[in-house]
Scaffold this motif. Structure first.
Motif, PDB file in Angstrom:
ATOM      1  N   VAL A 100      85.491  18.853 -37.665  1.00  0.00           N
ATOM      2  CA  VAL A 100      84.317  18.144 -38.166  1.00  0.00           C
ATOM      3  C   VAL A 100      83.932  17.019 -37.210  1.00  0.00           C
ATOM      4  CG1 VAL A 100      83.429  16.732 -40.038  1.00  0.00           C
ATOM      5  CG2 VAL A 100      84.818  18.737 -40.554  1.00  0.00           C
ATOM      6  N   LEU A 103      82.301  18.528 -34.223  1.00  0.00           N
ATOM      7  CA  LEU A 103      80.928  18.926 -34.562  1.00  0.00           C
ATOM      8  C   LEU A 103      79.992  17.725 -34.521  1.00  0.00           C
ATOM      9  CD1 LEU A 103      78.784  20.859 -35.589  1.00  0.00           C
ATOM     10  CD2 LEU A 103      79.663  20.530 -37.897  1.00  0.00           C
ATOM     11  N   ALA A 104      80.441  16.612 -35.092  1.00  0.00           N
ATOM     12  CA  ALA A 104      79.604  15.409 -35.076  1.00  0.00           C
ATOM     13  C   ALA A 104      79.359  14.955 -33.640  1.00  0.00           C
ATOM     14  CB  ALA A 104      80.266  14.306 -35.900  1.00  0.00           C
ATOM     15  N   ILE A 107      76.457  16.614 -31.492  1.00  0.00           N
ATOM     16  CA  ILE A 107      75.063  16.268 -31.753  1.00  0.00           C
ATOM     17  C   ILE A 107      74.738  14.864 -31.265  1.00  0.00           C
ATOM     18  CG2 ILE A 107      73.309  16.329 -33.558  1.00  0.00           C
ATOM     19  CD1 ILE A 107      75.377  17.796 -35.255  1.00  0.00           C
ATOM     20  N   ASP A 108      75.784  14.103 -30.940  1.00  0.00           N
ATOM     21  CA  ASP A 108      75.561  12.717 -30.525  1.00  0.00           C
ATOM     22  C   ASP A 108      74.996  12.698 -29.108  1.00  0.00           C
ATOM     23  OD1 ASP A 108      75.511  10.037 -30.276  1.00  0.00           O
ATOM     24  OD2 ASP A 108      77.669   9.750 -30.153  1.00  0.00           O
ATOM     25  N   LEU A 109      73.674  12.630 -29.019  1.00  0.00           N
ATOM     26  CA  LEU A 109      73.025  12.706 -27.705  1.00  0.00           C
ATOM     27  C   LEU A 109      73.022  11.363 -26.985  1.00  0.00           C
ATOM     28  CD1 LEU A 109      69.989  15.000 -28.516  1.00  0.00           C
ATOM     29  CD2 LEU A 109      72.318  15.589 -27.900  1.00  0.00           C
ATOM     30  N   GLU A 110      73.201  10.291 -27.726  1.00  0.00           N
ATOM     31  CA  GLU A 110      73.164   8.978 -27.077  1.00  0.00           C
ATOM     32  C   GLU A 110      74.532   8.615 -26.488  1.00  0.00           C
ATOM     33  OE1 GLU A 110      71.557   9.648 -29.819  1.00  0.00           O
ATOM     34  OE2 GLU A 110      69.541   9.367 -29.027  1.00  0.00           O
TER      35      GLU A 110
ATOM     36  N   SER B  13      74.038  13.385 -46.677  1.00  0.00           N
ATOM     37  CA  SER B  13      75.319  13.478 -45.987  1.00  0.00           C
ATOM     38  C   SER B  13      76.244  14.477 -46.661  1.00  0.00           C
ATOM     39  CB  SER B  13      75.985  12.107 -45.949  1.00  0.00           C
ATOM     40  OG  SER B  13      77.340  12.227 -45.559  1.00  0.00           O
ATOM     41  N   HIS B  97      64.266  12.390 -31.866  1.00  0.00           N
ATOM     42  CA  HIS B  97      65.577  11.742 -31.804  1.00  0.00           C
ATOM     43  C   HIS B  97      66.012  11.174 -33.153  1.00  0.00           C
ATOM     44  CE1 HIS B  97      64.763  12.032 -27.475  1.00  0.00           C
ATOM     45  NE2 HIS B  97      66.066  11.981 -27.343  1.00  0.00           N
ATOM     46  N   VAL B 100      67.606  14.035 -34.896  1.00  0.00           N
ATOM     47  CA  VAL B 100      68.910  14.341 -34.303  1.00  0.00           C
ATOM     48  C   VAL B 100      69.949  13.316 -34.754  1.00  0.00           C
ATOM     49  CG1 VAL B 100      70.170  14.540 -32.141  1.00  0.00           C
ATOM     50  CG2 VAL B 100      67.876  15.491 -32.326  1.00  0.00           C
ATOM     51  N   SER B 101      69.551  12.064 -34.804  1.00  0.00           N
ATOM     52  CA  SER B 101      70.478  11.031 -35.269  1.00  0.00           C
ATOM     53  C   SER B 101      70.860  11.259 -36.719  1.00  0.00           C
ATOM     54  CB  SER B 101      69.849   9.650 -35.103  1.00  0.00           C
ATOM     55  OG  SER B 101      69.647   9.358 -33.735  1.00  0.00           O
ATOM     56  N   LEU B 103      70.899  14.091 -38.282  1.00  0.00           N
ATOM     57  CA  LEU B 103      71.791  15.248 -38.313  1.00  0.00           C
ATOM     58  C   LEU B 103      73.217  14.843 -37.974  1.00  0.00           C
ATOM     59  CD1 LEU B 103      72.435  18.252 -38.419  1.00  0.00           C
ATOM     60  CD2 LEU B 103      71.568  18.467 -36.094  1.00  0.00           C
ATOM     61  N   ALA B 104      73.359  14.021 -36.929  1.00  0.00           N
ATOM     62  CA  ALA B 104      74.708  13.566 -36.566  1.00  0.00           C
ATOM     63  C   ALA B 104      75.327  12.767 -37.702  1.00  0.00           C
ATOM     64  CB  ALA B 104      74.644  12.734 -35.288  1.00  0.00           C
ATOM     65  N   ILE B 107      77.128  14.672 -40.689  1.00  0.00           N
ATOM     66  CA  ILE B 107      78.457  15.261 -40.484  1.00  0.00           C
ATOM     67  C   ILE B 107      79.523  14.186 -40.397  1.00  0.00           C
ATOM     68  CG2 ILE B 107      79.665  16.977 -39.084  1.00  0.00           C
ATOM     69  CD1 ILE B 107      76.964  17.672 -37.893  1.00  0.00           C
ATOM     70  N   ASP B 108      79.113  12.949 -40.222  1.00  0.00           N
ATOM     71  CA  ASP B 108      80.078  11.866 -40.055  1.00  0.00           C
ATOM     72  C   ASP B 108      80.726  11.569 -41.406  1.00  0.00           C
ATOM     73  OD1 ASP B 108      81.591   9.824 -39.192  1.00  0.00           O
ATOM     74  OD2 ASP B 108      79.951   8.409 -38.882  1.00  0.00           O
TER      75      ASP B 108
END
Lengths: 114, 114
Positions: A100, A103-104, A107-110, B13, B97, B100-101, B103-104, B107-108
């Motif tokens: 998990v 997976l997280a 997606i963390d593009l930053e 979430s 973005h 995307v954030s 989405l990240a 999963i957290d």
DNA sequence: CATTCATATCGACCGTTGTCGATGTATCGA
DNA sequence: TCGATACATCGACAACGGTCGATATGAATG
């Protein structure tokens, strides 16, 4: 199942320079594992309950037959998101927190590799 | 497309107390948007290139016909992961973005609402 | 206005997947 | 050993989704 056959094992960050076909397929398989409402609910139940769950305790809250639940569990195990442990008659499934977390991270593009 | 019709708008979430059917379906639709190798590659290209991309620049690197690429772009826009901007003949797509954030964050399970 | 180009949509094909009933397998208890 | 329980697998069916060629739409260009 925590070996190289799981989808999560072949995944790379979405921010990686250039994904190969194999990496894109493994990443897609991992996301597809969560691409069904029943499986989202299963992961949600495991994330909130903390304790492992057996199939017989999932059929009623999900409103699905036992073979269907087993089918979804297999998908999640193959993705690497769930661990399976046999205890006598029962099969207990629990979240693989390492998967998990990975997976997280995908997606963390930053904060990733960008 | 950044309105309530996107899948990302209805997501909660995975660590939320108890997902409703609608929340589970929206979350599944969001993950399913990344459940295809071609769409993973598209997001990867947009994440690494930074600049918006049009369909005609995607057919060759993806090895797919133009209608197929348009089909995938539509899926990603409907999910809320991509923004679409028309410039003359061309349609430019860019990463959302914010989505995307979010989405990240879904999963957290550690830093989330658990 | 005709042409060209980029894109979306349509229709069709076909492989994949979710679903369930029936059945097989293995374990536990009487 | 027998029956009950838990789970996986199988077979079938229906729905969904990816793919492409053909076509429609819409914008720039001459």
């Amino acid at each position: 199942m925590n070996d190289a056959t799981t989808a999560v094992a072949g995944c790379v960050s979405l921010a990686a320079p250039a994904l190969s076909n194999e990496e894109a397929e493994a990443t897609a398989r991992l996301f597809a594992a969560l691409g069904d409402p029943a499986r989202v609910k299963i992961v949600n139940l495991l994330a909130t309950n903390r304790e492992p769950v057996c199939v017989c305790n999932l059929t009623r809250p999900l409103g699905l037959a036992q073979p269907t639940v087993s089918h979804h569990m297999k998908k999640l195990v193959e993705a690497g998101l769930l661990d399976r442990e046999q205890r006598g008659k029962w099969a207990f499934f629990s979240l693989n927190h390492e998967a998990v977390s990975k997976l997280a991270g995908l997606i963390d593009l930053e904060g990733g590799s960008q």
